[in-house]
Design an enzyme around this catalytic site. Structure first.
Site, mmCIF file in Angstrom:
data_model
loop_
_atom_site.group_PDB
_atom_site.id
_atom_site.type_symbol
_atom_site.label_atom_id
_atom_site.label_comp_id
_atom_site.label_asym_id
_atom_site.label_seq_id
_atom_site.Cartn_x
_atom_site.Cartn_y
_atom_site.Cartn_z
ATOM 1 N N GLU A 200 22.524 27.118 13.009
ATOM 2 C CA GLU A 200 22.678 28.180 13.999
ATOM 3 C C GLU A 200 22.640 27.599 15.416
ATOM 4 O OE1 GLU A 200 19.714 31.136 13.299
ATOM 5 O OE2 GLU A 200 20.518 31.737 11.351
ATOM 6 N N GLY B 197 11.414 31.485 10.313
ATOM 7 C CA GLY B 197 10.658 32.669 9.923
ATOM 8 C C GLY B 197 9.221 32.400 9.556
ATOM 9 N N GLU B 198 8.957 31.345 8.827
ATOM 10 C CA GLU B 198 7.601 31.090 8.356
ATOM 11 C C GLU B 198 6.650 30.832 9.511
ATOM 12 O OE1 GLU B 198 7.345 28.148 5.326
ATOM 13 O OE2 GLU B 198 9.043 28.933 4.179
ATOM 14 N N ASP B 199 7.147 30.348 10.634
ATOM 15 C CA ASP B 199 6.283 30.032 11.781
ATOM 16 C C ASP B 199 6.008 31.247 12.649
ATOM 17 O OD1 ASP B 199 6.402 27.488 10.858
ATOM 18 O OD2 ASP B 199 7.561 26.665 12.528
ATOM 19 N N THR B 200 7.046 32.074 12.881
ATOM 20 C CA THR B 200 6.939 33.054 13.963
ATOM 21 C C THR B 200 7.327 34.478 13.590
ATOM 22 O OG1 THR B 200 9.192 32.486 14.646
ATOM 23 C CG2 THR B 200 7.389 31.287 15.707
ATOM 24 N N GLY C 127 22.822 32.351 1.727
ATOM 25 C CA GLY C 127 23.816 31.814 0.816
ATOM 26 C C GLY C 127 25.001 31.347 1.626
#
Length: 1115
Positions: free
Chosen positions: A87, A22-25, A53
């Site tokens: 994932e 998430g932080e990248d894209t 969690g």
């Protein structure tokens, strides 16, 4: 909006799963891609910054598994996220095992860096592994790191998209969307927007298919209309179709076939087109079937046939497992379970539980997984009405969406009277599919009158109406219209019930009097008040509360000439009862207020009369001809004094008169009811006895007398009830259990005199009470009549009779226990147990040095007619002991024309009943030669005699007291079980201190004696001048049986470990006058398995052969 994550873990069926850091894209490329996919109608699962969690891991894994394509967005800091790597592991596993498509996108990073984990990308990977597994052993960390490297390499090797930062994102995003659309193509089937509760069904089927990869797998999906069969089939298809090159989903088979004359041909063409990618011209169903078989032979295919209703459709579409190649999967959805005979797995779709129902309803009504504030109670009411049917939850939930609370209440009130059209249309398909009008009538009768009733009860009524309900109800169950619930009760989904009732209502929406069935309280009340009923009415029910009794005119039924079914509660009729229909088959009239059934009512066609809680004192004045009556239920009739005369009710099957406290007489004609299955007289507290003829009921299966506190006896004739399976008579005055009850081969459950349960559990305790009356809590039970008491034909089936053997020594009342086994193996087992018990008390092992102090005696036991023989035998034995030392001594053999002799060492002698015997067996004499360690006599220590018939698999056990008073009936019991050629062994059991050396059986025949039965005799024979004999206490021993005998001072005793069952072909028999050779007709096997068994139990004692110089007189 899409359904968010929830603790219920609903199935999330997606076209695309997005994996990214998430932080990248998230704020740039991924957000653009997600929007473009959504705009293109592609259902995408994306992690929207939910707090991560442990509980989310399984949900994300499930979302990956249930997605068609996974898009993996690699960025420079991708390996800093352990979640991304977890994932990715699941994505590649699905790619490897399920064939899931994976599209890698390399955003501002070179594919080779990902492939080989170079530079900062690789360093971050190691750092992440160390951070997560720093508390674990190094081997664990290296294992995980290696696994991550493998999946990164595998993903990077797949064909994907490389997006340098300098390139236009919007242009590339559009290309990616087009690529995804192309990959999805038309292969994926659209399913419901909110697939709550679907995942478990899909997983069960796919797991089953996964275990049969090398076989053809046929799957059935069965459930009522609206239960989600098609949705489930589509979800399964979407999960597994990638594994098949040749695949086809044929939807709405029933609808196509009904709407088009050539519908089945159209479906055949579609199936051929899907599998072969060709356009076939089919001119007939037969040609289509032939073409399919020819083209599909041996192919691995995936075929789904949705909503099939007939075998003809299955045949035309070649749903045949023998046709296709290994690995093929055929899925059939249907409402008719009959069509699924022979499939490998049936996925049954039942109603959703309350939790899932509320969630699915909320998604459609509120677009969230739970009701909004102020609508919780209303939502639960709607969910309760829908009864867990997904279709109803979706339709009504969508209908109520965005409506006010007042509108919700109005809709609910309307649904109670008039069901939702959209739901009813779907459900009515099953009803319309019934081709037989009788089946439709049965369905409507059940809808309106018989939900919750016993199936057999309803079947009798409807059969009486000529509706063939046995097969009719079975068809309704197969079509998911009716359910068979606990205790064989008929059940039905509330919405299906409402659908059936709506069919009746719509037949005459404005005029209830012209409807075929009347059940709604207000409608019935109006019709009876206004006398507006017509001949159309076939059934009517009106239930009122006892305090709100209503009286109508009997004339209101005058026009209802076809009324078959009538149910009234707390309703009175005044006037001419002759107005009631002569077509009545069922009359259920609770709280009937007359003292008797009016003579005017025609009862001739009635199948069931049910007048519970009535005020009847007498059922009718004169005996009625009731040839069709099957069930008569007068329970809780407080004033009823006697049952009716049954002489004109020959077909009565059930008589139920529970809680009739003044009932004091059961008419003797009950014994003539040859079809009666059930009598229930529970709590008839004034009934003191039953007519003797009642025991003649050979058809009766259940007899209930519980609470009949004045009944104090059941006759021994109860054994004549040869079909009786259940006897319940607790809380009565009965103190003695009929002895004959244990001879019943049919009874399975009993509740009587404190004994309750299955007979296999109860009978052991019951027999124990007879055998050991001192331990019985009940009063002492005396033998019935003056005849010998015998327990015969105790069947050994799946369970053994091990309970019997510990009781043999203790029984005091029983003369004979007759054990009937069903095989020689069972006989062996039971005999071993019995012998174990019988000989357990006689296992005194003697050293050879002790034998010198032991006296040798013999015991004669006579059964039947034997006096002449026993006199001769006594003299012969005495002379043999006198003239021979013990090593040469032999018992008398067959040197007399009036007997056959068979001998064996130890406690038993085995023989075969002669096949060519010239006349009937007259008696048996047993001669036992034994040693005693004390002054105990054999007659005193005798426990019992066992007669084992290996041919008939029986064991007869006679206790000492029986042998002492052996009578004519006892002898008949013995001879009736001995047929020519039967293999027989007789065992004699003694108590402590006796060692049996030899046993002989003398079969007495052809004697010239009087026909008067001779008293049994047990005689002690030794070398003294007298023979001591014991007889029964009632009579003195005849003087003729006193025998004088002499013997020498020394007697030689010889025993052997082997059993000499019979003489050898040439046996020398010594007597005082001659020696002769005899050839007995049978030579028994010395190695008899029972002889070995007895030896192993200590029955036969082996001692050293030596001469005892110290034996004097034998007494």
């Amino acid at each position: 909006m899409s359904p968010p994550s929830s603790s219920s873990n609903p199935q999330l069926m997606h076209d695309v799963f997005l994996n990214f850091r998430g932080e990248d894209t998230r704020a740039n490329f991924v957000s653009h891609l997600d929007a473009a996919l959504s705009n293109a109608g592609i259902n995408t699962y994306i992690d929207r910054q939910l707090p991560k969690g442990a509980e989310l891991r399984s949900e994300l894994s499930s979302a990956i598994r249930m997605s068609h394509i996974s898009i993996v967005v690699f960025s420079k800091r991708y390996t800093e996220s352990s979640w991304c790597l977890y994932e990715l592991q699941e994505i590649m596993r699905c790619h490897r095992t399920d064939g899931q498509l994976v599209v890698p996108i390399f955003f501002d990073i070179d594919p080779s860096v990902v492939r080989h984990q170079q530079g900062d990308f690789g360093d971050s990977l190691k750092a992440t592994a160390k951070k997560i597994y720093f508390d674990f052993v190094e081997e664990r960390m290296e294992y995980v790191l290696s696994s991550w490297r493998n999946v990164l390499t595998q993903a990077a090797n797949l064909s994907g998209w490389h997006i340098p930062k300098c390139r236009s994102e919007s242009e590339l995003v559009q290309q990616i969307v087009e690529d995804v659309l192309e990959k999805l193509g038309s292969a994926f089937l659209s399913i419901t927007e909110f697939p709550v509760g679907l995942e478990s069904h899909v997983r069960n089927v796919t797991d089953f298919v996964g275990n049969r990869l090398k076989k053809v797998c046929m799957i059935g999906i069965w459930g009522m209309g609206g239960s989600g069969k098609t949705t489930t089939a589509k979800a399964i298809y979407n999960q597994i179709h990638r594994k098949f090159v040749d695949r086809s989903f044929i939807e709405n088979v029933r609808e196509v076939c009904e709407q088009e004359s050539r519908g089945i041909i159209h479906l055949q063409q579609q199936l051929l087109s899907d599998i072969t990618n060709t356009k076939e011209k089919i001119r007939s169903t037969a040609l289509g079937t032939s073409t399919i078989r020819k083209r599909f032979q041996g192919k691995k295919v995936l075929v789904v046939l949705d909503d099939v209703t007939t075998f003809k459709q299955l045949k035309a579409l070649c749903a045949d497992s023998k046709l296709f190649g290994p690995g093929s999967v055929l899925i059939v959805t249907t409402r008719d379970s009959r069509l699924l005979k022979g499939v490998n797995y049936v996925c049954t779709l039942k109603e959703m539980d309350e939790k899932e129902s509320l969630e699915l309803f909320s998604w459609h009504a509120f677009r969230q997984p739970s009701p909004i504030k102020d609508f919780c109670e209303l939502s639960r009411n709607v969910v309760a009405y829908c009864g867990g049917l997904p279709l109803a939850l979706e339709v009504i939930g969508s209908y109520l969406s965005q409506r006010t609370k007042q509108e919700w209440k109005c809709v609910l009130s309307k649904l109670e009277r008039i069901p939702n059209d959209q739901v009813q249309e779907k459900l009515r398909v099953s009803y319309d599919g019934l081709k037989d009008d009788m089946e439709k009538d049965i369905f409507l009768d059940i809808c309106c009158f018989f939900i919750g009733k016993d199936r057999s009860y309803v079947t009798k009524i409807l059969n009486g109406c000529g509706l063939y309900a046995d097969i009719g109800i079975t068809v309704l169950v197969e079509r998911s219209l009716v359910k068979i619930e606990k205790n064989n009760k008929l059940g039905m989904h509330d919405l299906i019930r409402d659908m059936g009732r709506e069919i009746v209502r719509k037949s005459s929406a404005k005029d209830p009097g012209k409807r075929s069935r009347l059940w709604f309280h207000q409608d019935v009340h109006d019709i009876l008040t206004k006398n507006s009923g017509t001949e159309t009415v076939e059934g009517l029910v009106l239930k009122l509360q006892g305090t709100n009794r209503v009286c109508f005119s009997a004339n209101s039924f005058k026009e209802m000439k076809n009324l078959r079914l009538l149910h009234l509660d707390s309703v009175d009729l005044a006037g001419d009862y002759g107005c009631l229909s002569k077509e009545l088959r069922w009359i259920c009239w609770q709280e009937f207020t007359f003292n008797r059934i009016p003579d005017e009512i025609y009862l001739g066609n009635l199948v069931v009369i049910e007048l519970k809680h009535s005020r009847i004192k007498q059922v009718w004045n004169e005996t009625k001809l009731l040839g069709n009556l099957k069930i008569l239920n007068l329970s809780h009739s407080k004033y009823l004094k006697s049952t009716p005369d049954f002489s004109k009710s020959p077909n009565l099957e059930k008589l139920i008169m529970k809680d009739c406290p003044k009932l004091s007489e059961v008419h003797h004609s009950i014994g003539d009811l040859n079809n009666l299955l059930l009598i229930n007289l529970k709590d008839c507290t004034n009934l003191s006895d039953l007519p003797r003829k009642i025991y003649q009921l050979k058809s009766l299966k259940t007899l209930i007398l519980s609470g009949c506190s004045k009944i104090d006896k059941l006759e021994e004739d109860i054994v004549q009830m040869e079909s009786l399976t259940t006897l319940i008579a607790k809380d009565t005055a009965i103190k003695e259990v009929p002895y004959s009850i244990v001879r019943s081969k049919s009874i399975g459950y009993i509740s009587l005199c404190g004994y309750e349960g299955l007979t296999r559990d109860v009978f052991p305790s019951l027999i124990w009470s007879w055998m050991s009356p001192t331990t019985n809590s009940l009063p002492r039970i005396s033998p019935f009549g003056n005849t010998a008491l015998s327990l015969t034909s105790i069947n050994v089936q799946n369970d053994n009779l091990g309970f019997l053997s510990p009781m043999i020594r203790s029984f005091s009342q029983l003369r004979t226990v007759w054990v009937q086994c069903h095989s020689k193996i069972q006989l062996t087992q039971e005999l071993q147990r019995i012998l174990d018990d019988q000989y357990d008390i006689s296992r005194t092992e003697l050293e050879a040095s002790q034998i010198s102090n032991i006296s040798l005696r013999s015991l004669l036991i006579g059964l039947g007619r034997f006096h002449t023989a026993i006199d001769t035998l006594g003299k012969s034995i005495s002379q043999g002991l006198t003239t021979n030392d013990s090593t040469d001594f032999s018992l008398p053999g067959c040197n007399y024309p009036s007997w056959l002799a068979y001998t064996g060492e130890g406690h038993s002698a085995q023989f075969q009943v002669p096949k060519d015997i010239d006349c009937h067996m007259k008696g048996i004499v047993l001669c036992v030669v034994y040693s005693s360690t004390s002054e105990n006599m054999g007659a005193e220590c005798l426990i019992s005699i066992l007669i084992v018939n290996y041919t008939k698999c029986t064991v007869q056990i006679h206790k000492r007291d029986t042998v002492m008073s052996f009578n004519d009936e006892d002898w008949k019991n013995v001879t009736s079980n001995l047929g020519p050629g039967d293999e027989v062994e007789i065992f004699v059991a003694f108590g402590r201190g006796l060692i049996v050396k030899e046993t002989a059986v003398y079969i007495i025949y052809g004697l010239s004696i009087t026909t008067e039965y001779e008293q049994s005799i047990i005689a002690e024979v030794d070398s003294s001048t007298n023979v001591e004999m014991e007889t029964s206490e009632e009579e003195n021993l005849p003087p003729s049986l006193k025998v004088n005998m002499q013997s020498p001072s020394n007697v030689k005793v010889e025993a052997s470990a082997d059993v000499k069952s019979n003489p050898s072909p040439e046996v020398k028999v010594k007597s005082s006058s001659s020696t002769m050779k005899i050839k007995p007709s049978l030579k028994s096997n010395k190695s008899s398995r029972f002889a070995r068994l007895a030896k192993r139990m200590g029955v036969f004692l082996c001692v050293n052969q030596h001469r005892d110089k110290g034996l004097n007189n034998l007494l």
